[in-house]
Design an enzyme around this catalytic site. Structure first.
Site, PDB file in Angstrom:
ATOM      1  N   THR A  24       0.857  -1.172   0.000  1.00  0.00           N
ATOM      2  CA  THR A  24       0.000   0.000   0.000  1.00  0.00           C
ATOM      3  C   THR A  24       0.891   1.218   0.000  1.00  0.00           C
ATOM      4  O   THR A  24       1.102   1.848   1.015  1.00  0.00           O
ATOM      5  CB  THR A  24      -0.946   0.024   1.211  1.00  0.00           C
ATOM      6  OG1 THR A  24      -0.240  -0.431   2.346  1.00  0.00           O
ATOM      7  CG2 THR A  24      -2.135  -0.848   0.965  1.00  0.00           C
ATOM      8  N   GLY A  25       1.471   1.496  -1.169  1.00  0.00           N
ATOM      9  CA  GLY A  25       2.125   2.784  -1.403  1.00  0.00           C
ATOM     10  C   GLY A  25       0.939   3.685  -1.166  1.00  0.00           C
ATOM     11  O   GLY A  25      -0.081   3.517  -1.790  1.00  0.00           O
ATOM     12  N   THR A  26       1.037   4.610  -0.303  1.00  0.00           N
ATOM     13  CA  THR A  26      -0.167   5.103   0.360  1.00  0.00           C
ATOM     14  C   THR A  26      -0.010   6.538   0.796  1.00  0.00           C
ATOM     15  O   THR A  26       1.099   7.042   0.898  1.00  0.00           O
ATOM     16  CB  THR A  26      -0.333   4.259   1.656  1.00  0.00           C
ATOM     17  OG1 THR A  26      -0.767   2.994   1.300  1.00  0.00           O
ATOM     18  CG2 THR A  26      -1.294   4.868   2.644  1.00  0.00           C
ATOM     19  N   SER A  27      -1.180   7.158   1.091  1.00  0.00           N
ATOM     20  CA  SER A  27      -1.150   8.386   1.881  1.00  0.00           C
ATOM     21  C   SER A  27      -2.114   8.183   3.032  1.00  0.00           C
ATOM     22  O   SER A  27      -3.292   7.899   2.807  1.00  0.00           O
ATOM     23  CB  SER A  27      -1.617   9.562   1.031  1.00  0.00           C
ATOM     24  OG  SER A  27      -0.846   9.675  -0.126  1.00  0.00           O
ATOM     25  N   GLY A 156       3.012   8.842   0.091  1.00  0.00           N
ATOM     26  CA  GLY A 156       2.512  10.158  -0.308  1.00  0.00           C
ATOM     27  C   GLY A 156       2.742  11.249   0.709  1.00  0.00           C
ATOM     28  O   GLY A 156       2.623  12.432   0.398  1.00  0.00           O
TER      29      GLY A 156
END
Lengths: 225, 205
Positions: A24-27, A156
């Site tokens: 989960t490359g995520t913000s 992010g």
């Protein structure tokens, strides 16, 4: 008898995303306000550059009034959250009271620190309890714990540290805090390829939790170059 | 990460009835970070000839410049407009010249022949192997997604406005499943006597 096997993990002719781990490359974000805490996350899960899930829910319930925001490896964070939920469920029965947010954070920390070499997990624990009210505990990769009034995480987050530092105010109203989280996550989504989809919000107060979703076309508009 | 996926991007071209369409996303990024949302990868080479150059952004710019140079010289010497098939052969040669140190571009060509108005599309790999199908061509980091969308949506003999809808939906929905493509799109509909350039509003995530 000859059998042919395709090894999906090492076959170079297959696209890279078929063997890339789910992450989960995520913000993600959590923000205290007067009376509670607002949590928020995007909804993108990627395997490589392929978007495996565009409507992921990264805000995971631990107890009725404690949630966590997950970033890093999807498998690792799901497994950790499940284990913490199990422990707290048990603890709640023994205690006879809703568990404290700091207890949840401590159990997350035990797992994230002791298995730090095997895990890739950045977690925000947020919730409300009778003893200290609204709390946010940030547990980045490596397993330290830090209580904060506002916290951001995921790939992010790098793009919005300045925005958060410039715009956070303590003791905001619930609506101000929701708008602040939405605006911040929108800016992160705009710049980070690994974040996107919808913005999921949660508001945790003494009364409980209210969840909401802001769809892509309803997000605030910023300068898009 | 693959060098062809360093900047991200997507291009698609389709044949229609007496027309062709070519579309590109507008993202320029460095791995996961989006740096600009105004970097289209399709360039006009002639009145009815367009080329899309997705791949490494520095090579997008360089190949476009070198292509323009060769095409200008051709048109000066031959004193006539270059035909799409010839342009294709020239681009193939330009790429194969760099066989053992290639440009990281997988180009897409779309055009109408200036003399018989036949629609033409072509795509190539990074060392210039051409592919000239009868329907559509795709390239970029979401090429698998684009193949799926095009195969499902394309049909022969689409009129210009139908072709616009088809190519736009193919590009937008494919790019929405790719973390490093999107952030805006431009579609060109190329007909015998007019070119329509439309900027499509897309998700900016």
């Amino acid at each position: 008898m000859a059998t042919s096997v395709i090894n999906t993990y090492s076959d170079p002719s297959l696209p890279e995303w078929m063997s890339a781990p789910h992450s989960t490359g995520t913000s993600i974000m959590a923000c205290e306000f007067d009376g509670g805490v607002v949590i928020g996350a995007d909804s993108r899960t990627t395997t490589g550059a392929y978007i495996a899930n565009r409507v992921t829910d990264k805000l995971t319930k631990i107890t009725d009034q404690i949630y966590c925001c997950r970033s890093g490896s999807a498998a690792d964070t799901q497994a950790i959250a499940d284990i913490v939920t199990y422990h707290l469920n048990f603890h709640k029965m023994e205690l006879g009271d809703p568990p404290l947010v700091e207890t949840a954070a401590a159990i997350f920390r035990e797992l994230c620190y002791n298995y730090r070499d095997s895990l890739m997990a950045g977690i925000l624990v947020a919730g409300w309890d009778k003893k200290k009210g609204a709390q946010i505990y940030s547990i980045p990769i490596g397993g330290m714990v830090q209580r904060q009034a506002v916290s951001i995480g995921g790939s992010g987050s790098s793009y919005v540290y300045g925005y958060v530092d410039a715009n956070f105010k303590p003791n905001m109203t619930k609506e101000e805090a929701k708008k602040f989280v939405t605006d911040t996550l929108t800016l992160a989504i705009l710049r980070d390829g690994s974040s996107g989809g919808v913005v999921r919000l949660g508001v945790i107060t003494e009364a409980g939790v209210e969840r909401s979703v802001i769809l892509g076309d309803q997000l605030p508009k910023f300068y898009e170059g | 990460m693959s060098i062809l996926a360093y900047n991200g991007g997507a291009v698609v071209a389709m044949k229609g009835q007496d027309c062709v369409a070519i579309a590109t996303d507008k993202r320029f990024g460095i791995q996961a970070q989006t740096v600009s949302t105004n970097f289209p990868k399709v360039f006009q080479m002639g009145p009815t000839l367009y080329v899309g150059l997705p791949g490494l952004a520095t090579d997008t710019q360089t190949v476009f410049q070198r292509l323009k140079f060769r095409m200008n010289l051709y048109e000066l010497k031959e004193n006539r407009m270059m035909r799409p098939k010839t342009f294709s052969a020239m681009l193939s040669n330009l790429l194969y010249e760099r066989r053992f140190g290639p440009y990281f571009i997988e180009p897409v060509i779309a055009g109408l022949d200036p003399y018989d108005n036949q629609p033409y599309v072509c795509n190539m790999d990074l060392i210039g192997c051409p592919n000239e199908p009868e329907d559509f061509v795709v390239s970029g980091t979401c090429s698998e997604q684009l193949y799926g969308m095009c195969e499902a949506l394309w049909e022969p003999n689409l009129k210009p406005d139908e072709l616009f809808e088809t190519i736009s939906q193919a590009l937008v929905n494919a790019a929405d499943r790719d973390a490093i493509s999107g952030w805006g799109a431009v579609v060109y509909i190329i007909e015998k006597d007019k070119i329509t350039e439309k900027h499509v509003k897309t998700r900016m995530d």
